[in-house]
Design a protein around this motif. Structure first.
Motif, PDB file in Angstrom:
ATOM      1  N   ALA A  37       1.028  -1.087   0.018  1.00  0.00           N
ATOM      2  CA  ALA A  37       0.034   0.070  -0.249  1.00  0.00           C
ATOM      3  C   ALA A  37       0.980   1.333   0.210  1.00  0.00           C
ATOM      4  O   ALA A  37       1.900   1.320   0.563  1.00  0.00           O
ATOM      5  CB  ALA A  37      -0.782   0.134   1.235  1.00  0.00           C
ATOM      6  N   GLY A  38       0.397   2.346  -0.639  1.00  0.00           N
ATOM      7  CA  GLY A  38       1.197   3.544  -1.075  1.00  0.00           C
ATOM      8  C   GLY A  38       0.434   4.443   0.014  1.00  0.00           C
ATOM      9  O   GLY A  38      -0.340   4.803   0.685  1.00  0.00           O
ATOM     10  N   LYS A  39       0.897   5.903  -0.510  1.00  0.00           N
ATOM     11  CA  LYS A  39       0.391   7.141   0.141  1.00  0.00           C
ATOM     12  C   LYS A  39      -1.209   7.192  -0.139  1.00  0.00           C
ATOM     13  O   LYS A  39      -1.569   8.013   0.426  1.00  0.00           O
ATOM     14  CB  LYS A  39       1.271   8.188  -0.455  1.00  0.00           C
ATOM     15  N   GLU A  40      -1.718   6.509  -1.277  1.00  0.00           N
ATOM     16  CA  GLU A  40      -3.123   6.558  -1.427  1.00  0.00           C
ATOM     17  C   GLU A  40      -3.844   5.722  -0.474  1.00  0.00           C
ATOM     18  O   GLU A  40      -5.210   5.722  -0.384  1.00  0.00           O
ATOM     19  CB  GLU A  40      -3.322   5.995  -2.890  1.00  0.00           C
ATOM     20  N   PHE A  41      -3.179   5.067   0.497  1.00  0.00           N
ATOM     21  CA  PHE A  41      -3.956   4.097   1.382  1.00  0.00           C
ATOM     22  C   PHE A  41      -4.742   4.947   2.513  1.00  0.00           C
ATOM     23  O   PHE A  41      -3.874   5.881   3.136  1.00  0.00           O
ATOM     24  CB  PHE A  41      -3.001   3.187   2.262  1.00  0.00           C
ATOM     25  N   ALA A  42      -6.068   5.021   2.418  1.00  0.00           N
ATOM     26  CA  ALA A  42      -6.629   5.842   3.238  1.00  0.00           C
ATOM     27  C   ALA A  42      -6.695   6.001   4.695  1.00  0.00           C
ATOM     28  O   ALA A  42      -7.098   6.857   5.347  1.00  0.00           O
ATOM     29  CB  ALA A  42      -8.320   5.800   2.599  1.00  0.00           C
ATOM     30  N   GLY A  43      -6.294   4.614   5.358  1.00  0.00           N
ATOM     31  CA  GLY A  43      -6.168   4.670   6.721  1.00  0.00           C
ATOM     32  C   GLY A  43      -4.964   4.845   7.368  1.00  0.00           C
ATOM     33  O   GLY A  43      -4.539   4.649   8.404  1.00  0.00           O
ATOM     34  N   LYS A  44      -3.899   5.252   6.532  1.00  0.00           N
ATOM     35  CA  LYS A  44      -2.675   5.431   6.904  1.00  0.00           C
ATOM     36  C   LYS A  44      -2.462   6.468   8.197  1.00  0.00           C
ATOM     37  O   LYS A  44      -1.705   6.323   8.981  1.00  0.00           O
ATOM     38  CB  LYS A  44      -1.542   5.703   5.964  1.00  0.00           C
ATOM     39  N   ILE A  45      -3.241   7.456   8.143  1.00  0.00           N
ATOM     40  CA  ILE A  45      -3.009   8.527   9.273  1.00  0.00           C
ATOM     41  C   ILE A  45      -3.490   7.932  10.670  1.00  0.00           C
ATOM     42  O   ILE A  45      -3.026   8.211  11.573  1.00  0.00           O
ATOM     43  CB  ILE A  45      -4.171   9.693   8.824  1.00  0.00           C
ATOM     44  N   THR A  46      -4.604   7.198  10.472  1.00  0.00           N
ATOM     45  CA  THR A  46      -5.322   6.429  11.509  1.00  0.00           C
ATOM     46  C   THR A  46      -3.957   5.475  12.160  1.00  0.00           C
ATOM     47  O   THR A  46      -3.826   5.375  13.270  1.00  0.00           O
ATOM     48  CB  THR A  46      -6.623   5.590  11.437  1.00  0.00           C
ATOM     49  N   ASP A  47      -3.778   4.715  11.191  1.00  0.00           N
ATOM     50  CA  ASP A  47      -2.573   3.650  11.442  1.00  0.00           C
ATOM     51  C   ASP A  47      -1.335   4.299  11.928  1.00  0.00           C
ATOM     52  O   ASP A  47      -1.017   3.799  12.887  1.00  0.00           O
ATOM     53  CB  ASP A  47      -2.534   2.800  10.447  1.00  0.00           C
ATOM     54  N   GLN A  48      -1.158   5.508  11.581  1.00  0.00           N
ATOM     55  CA  GLN A  48       0.188   5.989  12.123  1.00  0.00           C
ATOM     56  C   GLN A  48       0.020   6.335  13.470  1.00  0.00           C
ATOM     57  O   GLN A  48       0.960   6.125  14.546  1.00  0.00           O
ATOM     58  CB  GLN A  48       0.351   7.296  11.368  1.00  0.00           C
ATOM     59  N   LYS A  49      -1.240   6.886  14.086  1.00  0.00           N
ATOM     60  CA  LYS A  49      -1.570   7.366  15.133  1.00  0.00           C
ATOM     61  C   LYS A  49      -1.509   6.049  16.061  1.00  0.00           C
ATOM     62  O   LYS A  49      -1.119   6.236  17.296  1.00  0.00           O
ATOM     63  CB  LYS A  49      -2.819   8.042  15.413  1.00  0.00           C
ATOM     64  N   LEU A  50      -1.984   5.079  15.734  1.00  0.00           N
ATOM     65  CA  LEU A  50      -2.126   3.671  16.483  1.00  0.00           C
ATOM     66  C   LEU A  50      -0.761   3.366  16.751  1.00  0.00           C
ATOM     67  O   LEU A  50      -0.597   2.841  17.903  1.00  0.00           O
ATOM     68  CB  LEU A  50      -2.916   2.750  15.745  1.00  0.00           C
TER      69      LEU A  50
END
Length: 77
Positions: A37-50
Motif C-alpha cells: 500500500a502506498g500514499k493513497e491508502f486511506a487509513g494510513k493517518i489513523t494507523d500512524q497514530k495507532l
C-alpha cells in the motif's frame, strides 16, 4: 490493528523488552494496512497514530506532525 497492538503490549516478552530497551519502532508499507500500500491508502493517518500510541511516542513529538513515522536517532554507547 489496534487490537493487535494491545495484544502485543500485553505479551510478557514485550513488557520485558520495554523494561530493558528503548523501542523506537518504524513501519514498512504492509504494516499500515495492505501489502505494498502506498500514499493513497486511506487509513494510513489513523494507523500512524495507532503505531505512535503503541510506541508511547510523546504527543508533542515531530513524528506525530509528519506523514510517516520516520526519524533518525544518535545512540551513544
Amino acid at each position: 490493528m489496534e487490537a493487535g497492538y494491545k495484544k502485543a503490549k500485553s505479551t510478557p516478552g514485550y513488557s520485558h523488552l520495554l523494561e530493558n530497551t528503548k523501542v523506537i519502532g518504524t513501519w514498512d508499507d504492509h504494516d499500515y494496512g495492505l501489502n505494498d500500500a502506498g500514499k493513497e491508502f486511506a487509513g494510513k493517518i489513523t494507523d500512524q497514530k495507532l503505531l505512535l500510541d503503541f510506541l508511547d511516542e510523546p504527543q508533542d513529538s515531530p513524528r506525530r506532525k509528519q506523514d510517516g513515522v520516520y526519524a533518525s536517532y544518535i545512540i551513544a554507547q
